[in-house]
Design a protein around this motif. Structure first.
Motif, mmCIF file in Angstrom:
data_model
loop_
_atom_site.group_PDB
_atom_site.id
_atom_site.type_symbol
_atom_site.label_atom_id
_atom_site.label_comp_id
_atom_site.label_asym_id
_atom_site.label_seq_id
_atom_site.Cartn_x
_atom_site.Cartn_y
_atom_site.Cartn_z
ATOM 1 N N VAL A 142 0.838 -1.207 0.000
ATOM 2 C CA VAL A 142 0.000 0.000 0.000
ATOM 3 C C VAL A 142 0.870 1.253 0.000
ATOM 4 N N LEU A 143 1.954 1.263 0.788
ATOM 5 C CA LEU A 143 2.820 2.438 0.829
ATOM 6 C C LEU A 143 3.494 2.690 -0.513
ATOM 7 N N VAL A 144 4.045 1.632 -1.108
ATOM 8 C CA VAL A 144 4.717 1.798 -2.403
ATOM 9 C C VAL A 144 3.717 2.256 -3.463
ATOM 10 N N GLY A 145 2.540 1.632 -3.477
ATOM 11 C CA GLY A 145 1.519 2.046 -4.447
ATOM 12 C C GLY A 145 1.068 3.476 -4.233
ATOM 13 N N GLY A 146 0.879 3.875 -2.964
ATOM 14 C CA GLY A 146 0.463 5.242 -2.687
ATOM 15 C C GLY A 146 1.513 6.261 -3.081
ATOM 16 N N LEU A 147 2.784 5.977 -2.764
ATOM 17 C CA LEU A 147 3.861 6.887 -3.153
ATOM 18 C C LEU A 147 3.997 6.980 -4.669
ATOM 19 N N ALA A 148 3.799 5.868 -5.359
ATOM 20 C CA ALA A 148 3.871 5.887 -6.816
ATOM 21 C C ALA A 148 2.771 6.758 -7.413
ATOM 22 N N VAL A 149 1.566 6.640 -6.867
ATOM 23 C CA VAL A 149 0.445 7.450 -7.369
ATOM 24 C C VAL A 149 0.695 8.932 -7.116
ATOM 25 N N VAL A 150 1.127 9.273 -5.870
ATOM 26 C CA VAL A 150 1.377 10.681 -5.549
ATOM 27 C C VAL A 150 2.504 11.247 -6.414
ATOM 28 N N GLY A 151 3.595 10.468 -6.575
ATOM 29 C CA GLY A 151 4.701 10.936 -7.413
ATOM 30 C C GLY A 151 4.293 11.121 -8.860
ATOM 31 N N GLY A 152 3.480 10.207 -9.374
ATOM 32 C CA GLY A 152 3.010 10.338 -10.751
ATOM 33 C C GLY A 152 2.133 11.560 -10.948
ATOM 34 N N VAL A 153 1.234 11.809 -9.987
ATOM 35 C CA VAL A 153 0.352 12.977 -10.096
ATOM 36 C C VAL A 153 1.157 14.266 -10.036
ATOM 37 N N LEU A 154 2.122 14.361 -9.084
ATOM 38 C CA LEU A 154 2.933 15.569 -8.975
ATOM 39 C C LEU A 154 3.765 15.800 -10.229
ATOM 40 N N THR A 155 4.341 14.732 -10.770
ATOM 41 C CA THR A 155 5.125 14.864 -12.002
ATOM 42 C C THR A 155 4.271 15.357 -13.154
ATOM 43 N N PHE A 156 3.067 14.807 -13.262
ATOM 44 C CA PHE A 156 2.157 15.209 -14.335
ATOM 45 C C PHE A 156 1.756 16.678 -14.201
ATOM 46 N N VAL A 157 1.459 17.114 -12.967
ATOM 47 C CA VAL A 157 1.035 18.500 -12.744
ATOM 48 C C VAL A 157 2.179 19.466 -13.031
ATOM 49 N N VAL A 158 3.387 19.137 -12.557
ATOM 50 C CA VAL A 158 4.537 20.022 -12.785
ATOM 51 C C VAL A 158 4.844 20.141 -14.274
ATOM 52 N N ASN A 159 4.824 19.027 -14.979
ATOM 53 C CA ASN A 159 5.086 19.078 -16.424
ATOM 54 C C ASN A 159 4.027 19.896 -17.154
ATOM 55 N N ALA A 160 2.770 19.757 -16.714
ATOM 56 C CA ALA A 160 1.712 20.546 -17.350
ATOM 57 C C ALA A 160 1.916 22.038 -17.116
ATOM 58 N N PHE A 161 2.345 22.410 -15.898
ATOM 59 C CA PHE A 161 2.625 23.820 -15.618
ATOM 60 C C PHE A 161 3.782 24.331 -16.484
ATOM 61 N N ILE A 162 4.845 23.528 -16.582
ATOM 62 C CA ILE A 162 6.010 23.954 -17.360
ATOM 63 C C ILE A 162 5.646 24.121 -18.836
ATOM 64 N N ILE A 172 -13.051 22.152 -22.195
ATOM 65 C CA ILE A 172 -14.036 22.458 -23.238
ATOM 66 C C ILE A 172 -13.972 23.944 -23.620
ATOM 67 N N LEU A 173 -13.794 24.809 -22.620
ATOM 68 C CA LEU A 173 -13.728 26.241 -22.883
ATOM 69 C C LEU A 173 -12.379 26.683 -23.434
ATOM 70 N N GLY A 174 -11.396 25.789 -23.458
ATOM 71 C CA GLY A 174 -10.082 26.123 -23.987
ATOM 72 C C GLY A 174 -9.246 26.993 -23.085
ATOM 73 N N VAL A 175 -9.476 26.934 -21.766
ATOM 74 C CA VAL A 175 -8.689 27.735 -20.829
ATOM 75 C C VAL A 175 -7.316 27.099 -20.657
ATOM 76 N N PRO A 176 -6.235 27.868 -20.751
ATOM 77 C CA PRO A 176 -4.894 27.282 -20.576
ATOM 78 C C PRO A 176 -4.710 26.722 -19.167
ATOM 79 N N LEU A 177 -3.784 25.755 -19.055
ATOM 80 C CA LEU A 177 -3.465 25.126 -17.775
ATOM 81 C C LEU A 177 -4.694 24.510 -17.115
ATOM 82 N N ALA A 178 -5.576 23.919 -17.917
ATOM 83 C CA ALA A 178 -6.799 23.341 -17.369
ATOM 84 C C ALA A 178 -6.490 22.183 -16.430
ATOM 85 N N ILE A 179 -5.518 21.340 -16.800
ATOM 86 C CA ILE A 179 -5.196 20.176 -15.975
ATOM 87 C C ILE A 179 -4.543 20.594 -14.654
ATOM 88 N N PRO A 180 -3.546 21.486 -14.637
ATOM 89 C CA PRO A 180 -3.031 21.950 -13.342
ATOM 90 C C PRO A 180 -4.090 22.634 -12.489
#
Length: 396
Positions: free
Chosen positions: A85-105, A242-250
Motif C-alpha cells: 500500500v505504501l509503495v503504491g500510494g507513493l507511486a500514485v502521488v509521485g506520478g500525479v505531482l510529475t504530471f502537474v509540474v510538467n503541465a505547468f512547465i 471544453i472552454l479552452g482555458v490554458p493550464l486546465a489540468i493543473p
C-alpha cells in the motif's frame, strides 16, 4: 449583655444565592479548562515539527488503513500489505505531482503571453474607463509598488535566508510522517492500546470505544472528502478543457487539493480558475467559468456531501467555517487542512465517551486499525480485568 450575644454564623454556601454558586463553579472549571488548553497549545507550538507530521500521517492512515486491512483479511501478511500500500500510494502521488509540474512547465509560456496581452488590454481599458487613469498615473502606481518592495527588502531577504532551515524542517517532517505512517498501518492497534492504558482502568473500555468511533469518523471523512475532491476536479477540469482555458489540468489538480479544505478550499481554487479564464479568455468565458464553479459547488454541497459523508461525520456549515477560520488564524494553511478532521474526530469521540452504556456502538470487528497477531488477546484480557471489580462489588 445577654441581648447582644452574637448568634452562630450561617454557612456561607447557604447564604450565597444558588445562581451565583453555580455560576462560580462553572466559571472556575472553565478557567481550568482554558488554562489546560493554553498549556497544551504552548506545548504543541514547541513541538510543531513533530505534531504536524504525525497528524498528516494519521490522515493518510485513515485513507490507507482500510486497504491494508482488506489485504490482511485475504491472508496477505500484514507487513507485506503495508509495504504494498505504501509503495503504491507513493507511486500514485509521485506520478500525479510529475504530471502537474510538467503541465505547468509546458503551459507557462502561453500563459505568460496571455498575461502580457491582458495587462496591455487592462491599461487601455483604464484609460477610457470612468476612472480616466492615464499612462503617467499607472506608471506612478507601479513605481509605488517598486518602492514598497525596496523598503521591505530586508524582511524579504531575511525570509529567503531562512529557506535552508525551512527545507530542513520540511525534509524532517516528511521522513517522520512516513515513519509514523508505517507504524500506524502495521501496528496501529497496539499503539492505541498503549494510549488507552493511560486512562483509569474502570473507563478504559469507554475510551477505547471513543477512540474507535473517532477514527471511524476520520476514515469516513477522508474517504468522502477525497471522492468529493475528485468529482470537483473532474467537473471543473472538463469544463475548462471544453472552454479552452490554458493550464486546465493543473487548475483541476489545484481544485482537487483545495477540496480537502471544505467550503474555503473550493472557493479559493475556483477563484483561481476564474482569474486565469479572465486573464486569458476574457469576461465572457470568465463568467461561464463562474457559473460552472457555482454549479459544481452546489452539487457538492447539496448532493455529494450529505450522501457520502452521512450522519457519522455531519458537521454544520457554520461549524465548518468557524473551525477553518480558527485553524487559519492558528497555523495558516496547515491549520485549515487539519481543522475539520479534528472537529470530526472530537465530535464522534466525545459523543461515544458521554453516551450511556446501552447507547455505545457495537465496534466488534469494525476496528479500522486492526491489531497484529500478538495484540489480539489484549483487549479481552483488559476487559476481563475491568469487569472483575464490578463483580466483587455485586457480591459485597
Amino acid at each position: 449583655m445577654s441581648d447582644l450575644k452574637i448568634s452562630e454564623p450561617d454557612d456561607a454556601s447557604t447564604a450565597i444565592p444558588r445562581v451565583l454558586r453555580v455560576s462560580a463553579a462553572v466559571s472556575w472549571r472553565m478557567l481550568v479548562i482554558a488554562a489546560a488548553l493554553y498549556v497544551t497549545g504552548m506545548i504543541i507550538t514547541r513541538i510543531y515539527v513533530v505534531v504536524i507530521p504525525v497528524a498528516i500521517a494519521l490522515l493518510l492512515a485513515a485513507l490507507l488503513a482500510p486497504l491494508v486491512s482488506w489485504l490482511a483479511r485475504r491472508e496477505v501478511p500484514r507487513a507485506l500489505a503495508t509495504a504494498m500500500v505504501l509503495v503504491g500510494g507513493l507511486a500514485v502521488v509521485g506520478g500525479v505531482l510529475t504530471f502537474v509540474v510538467n503541465a505547468f512547465i509546458n503551459g507557462f509560456p502561453d500563459l505568460q503571453r496571455q498575461v502580457v496581452a491582458s495587462l496591455e488590454a487592462m491599461r487601455q481599458w483604464l484609460a477610457v474607463s470612468p476612472l480616466h487613469l492615464n499612462d503617467d498615473q499607472i506608471a506612478n502606481y507601479i513605481q509605488q509598488a517598486r518602492d514598497w518592495l525596496q523598503s521591505n527588502q530586508a524582511i524579504l531577504t531575511s525570509g529567503a535566508l531562512s529557506t535552508a532551515s525551512t527545507f530542513g524542517n520540511l525534509l524532517t517532517g516528511i521522513v517522520l510522517a512516513l515513519f509514523t505512517l508505517i507504524y500506524f498501518l502495521y501496528d496501529g492497534r497496539r499503539v492505541w492500546l498503549f494510549v488507552v492504558r493511560l486512562a483509569p482502568r474502570q473507563v478504559r473500555h469507554r475510551v477505547d470505544n471513543a477512540g474507535i468511533a473517532g477514527f471511524t469518523s476520520l476514515v469516513g471523512f477522508v474517504r468522502a472528502t477525497a471522492l468529493v475532491a475528485v468529482v470537483d476536479a473532474l467537473g471543473i477540469g472538463l469544463g475548462l478543457v471544453i472552454l479552452g482555458v490554458p493550464l486546465a489540468i493543473p487548475l483541476a489538480a489545484l481544485v482537487f487539493l483545495g477540496g480537502f479544505v471544505p467550503i474555503v478550499g473550493a472557493v479559493a481554487s475556483g477563484a483561481v480558475a476564474v482569474l486565469v479564464a479572465l486573464v486569458t479568455k476574457g469576461w465572457v468565458v470568465a463568467l461561464i467559468v463562474v457559473g460552472m464553479v457555482l454549479l459544481v459547488q452546489q452539487l457538492e454541497g447539496n448532493v455529494l456531501q450529505p450522501l457520502i459523508l452521512g450522519r457519522a461525520v455531519h458537521i454544520h456549515a457554520l461549524g465548518v467555517v468557524l473551525a477553518i477560520s480558527i485553524g487559519v488564524v492558528i497555523n495558516g494553511i496547515v491549520g485549515a487542512l487539519l481543522a475539520i478532521p479534528l472537529v470530526a474526530v472530537l465530535n464522534a469521540a466525545i459523543r461515544a465517551l458521554i453516551a450511556a452504556e446501552e447507547e455505545l456502538p457495537d465496534t466488534t470487528g469494525s476496528i479500522p486499525l486492526e491489531p497484529s497477531a500478538p495484540a489480539d488477546a489484549e483487549p479481552a484480557e483488559e476487559k476481563t480485568a475491568d469487569e472483575e471489580p464490578e463483580d466483587d462489588q455485586k457480591k459485597d
